[in-house]
Scaffold this motif. Structure first.
Motif, mmCIF file in Angstrom:
data_model
loop_
_atom_site.group_PDB
_atom_site.id
_atom_site.type_symbol
_atom_site.label_atom_id
_atom_site.label_comp_id
_atom_site.label_asym_id
_atom_site.label_seq_id
_atom_site.Cartn_x
_atom_site.Cartn_y
_atom_site.Cartn_z
ATOM 1 N N UNK A 22 0.880 -1.164 0.000
ATOM 2 C CA UNK A 22 0.000 0.000 0.000
ATOM 3 C C UNK A 22 0.917 1.213 0.000
ATOM 4 N N UNK A 23 0.889 1.973 -1.080
ATOM 5 C CA UNK A 23 1.856 3.042 -1.262
ATOM 6 C C UNK A 23 1.312 4.430 -0.942
ATOM 7 N N UNK A 24 0.071 4.524 -0.445
ATOM 8 C CA UNK A 24 -0.496 5.838 -0.153
ATOM 9 C C UNK A 24 0.238 6.516 1.007
ATOM 10 N N UNK A 48 3.249 4.704 2.801
ATOM 11 C CA UNK A 48 4.012 3.478 3.038
ATOM 12 C C UNK A 48 4.810 3.501 4.344
ATOM 13 N N UNK A 49 5.160 4.666 4.838
ATOM 14 C CA UNK A 49 5.903 4.734 6.101
ATOM 15 C C UNK A 49 5.042 4.344 7.300
ATOM 16 N N UNK A 50 3.731 4.316 7.114
ATOM 17 C CA UNK A 50 2.825 3.946 8.199
ATOM 18 C C UNK A 50 2.363 2.496 8.106
ATOM 19 N N UNK A 51 2.775 1.766 7.066
ATOM 20 C CA UNK A 51 2.452 0.344 6.995
ATOM 21 C C UNK A 51 3.140 -0.371 8.145
ATOM 22 N N UNK A 52 2.517 -1.445 8.625
ATOM 23 C CA UNK A 52 3.106 -2.191 9.744
ATOM 24 C C UNK A 52 2.763 -3.663 9.612
ATOM 25 N N UNK A 53 3.449 -4.488 10.396
ATOM 26 C CA UNK A 53 3.143 -5.916 10.444
ATOM 27 C C UNK A 53 3.013 -6.374 11.890
ATOM 28 N N UNK A 54 2.323 -7.475 12.033
ATOM 29 C CA UNK A 54 2.268 -8.232 13.275
ATOM 30 C C UNK A 54 2.648 -9.661 12.922
ATOM 31 N N UNK A 55 3.305 -10.344 13.854
ATOM 32 C CA UNK A 55 3.677 -11.732 13.588
ATOM 33 C C UNK A 55 3.629 -12.554 14.864
ATOM 34 N N UNK A 108 -1.772 2.046 6.287
ATOM 35 C CA UNK A 108 -1.706 3.225 7.155
ATOM 36 C C UNK A 108 -2.957 3.426 7.993
ATOM 37 N N UNK A 109 -4.136 3.050 7.472
ATOM 38 C CA UNK A 109 -5.364 3.251 8.266
ATOM 39 C C UNK A 109 -5.750 1.994 9.058
ATOM 40 N N UNK A 110 -4.848 1.020 9.153
ATOM 41 C CA UNK A 110 -5.077 -0.147 9.986
ATOM 42 C C UNK A 110 -5.807 -1.284 9.327
ATOM 43 N N UNK A 111 -6.069 -1.184 8.036
ATOM 44 C CA UNK A 111 -6.771 -2.251 7.310
ATOM 45 C C UNK A 111 -5.774 -3.365 6.992
ATOM 46 N N UNK A 112 -6.138 -4.628 7.324
ATOM 47 C CA UNK A 112 -5.236 -5.743 6.960
ATOM 48 C C UNK A 112 -5.113 -5.830 5.435
ATOM 49 N N UNK A 113 -3.907 -6.133 4.985
ATOM 50 C CA UNK A 113 -3.675 -6.247 3.544
ATOM 51 C C UNK A 113 -3.418 -7.676 3.150
#
Length: 71
Positions: free
Chosen positions: A18-20, A22-29, A66-71
Motif C-alpha cells: 500500500x503506497x499511499x 508506506x511509512x505507516x504500513x506495519x506488520x504483526x507476527x 496506514x489506516x489499519x486495514x489488513x492487507x
C-alpha cells in the motif's frame, strides 16, 4: 523452509503493498511453536530470530496499511 542445525540466525523482510502512506504500513507476527503472542513491529517490516531450538514452527504474518486495514 527447512534449516540445518548449524543455522543459528534467520531473518525475513516483508512488504505491505500500500503506497499511499508506506511509512505507516506495519506488520504483526507470531512464531507458533516457540511463543504464541502476537508481536507488533510497528513500521519495521523485518523479523529476525536467533538460537531457536530444534522443532517445527509456523511463522504467521499479517500486514496493515496506514489506516489499519489488513492487507
Amino acid at each position: 523452509m527447512e534449516l540445518k542445525y548449524t543455522d543459528s540466525f534467520v531473518s525475513f523482510e516483508f512488504a505491505v503493498l500500500d503506497f499511499t502512506d508506506s511509512k505507516s504500513n506495519r506488520i504483526e507476527y507470531s512464531l507458533e511453536g516457540l511463543y504464541e503472542d502476537v508481536i507488533n513491529t510497528g513500521n519495521d517490516l523485518r523479523v529476525s530470530f536467533s538460537s531457536i531450538p530444534d522443532g517445527y514452527y509456523m511463522l504467521r504474518v499479517k500486514g496493515f496499511n496506514a489506516d489499519g486495514t489488513p492487507t
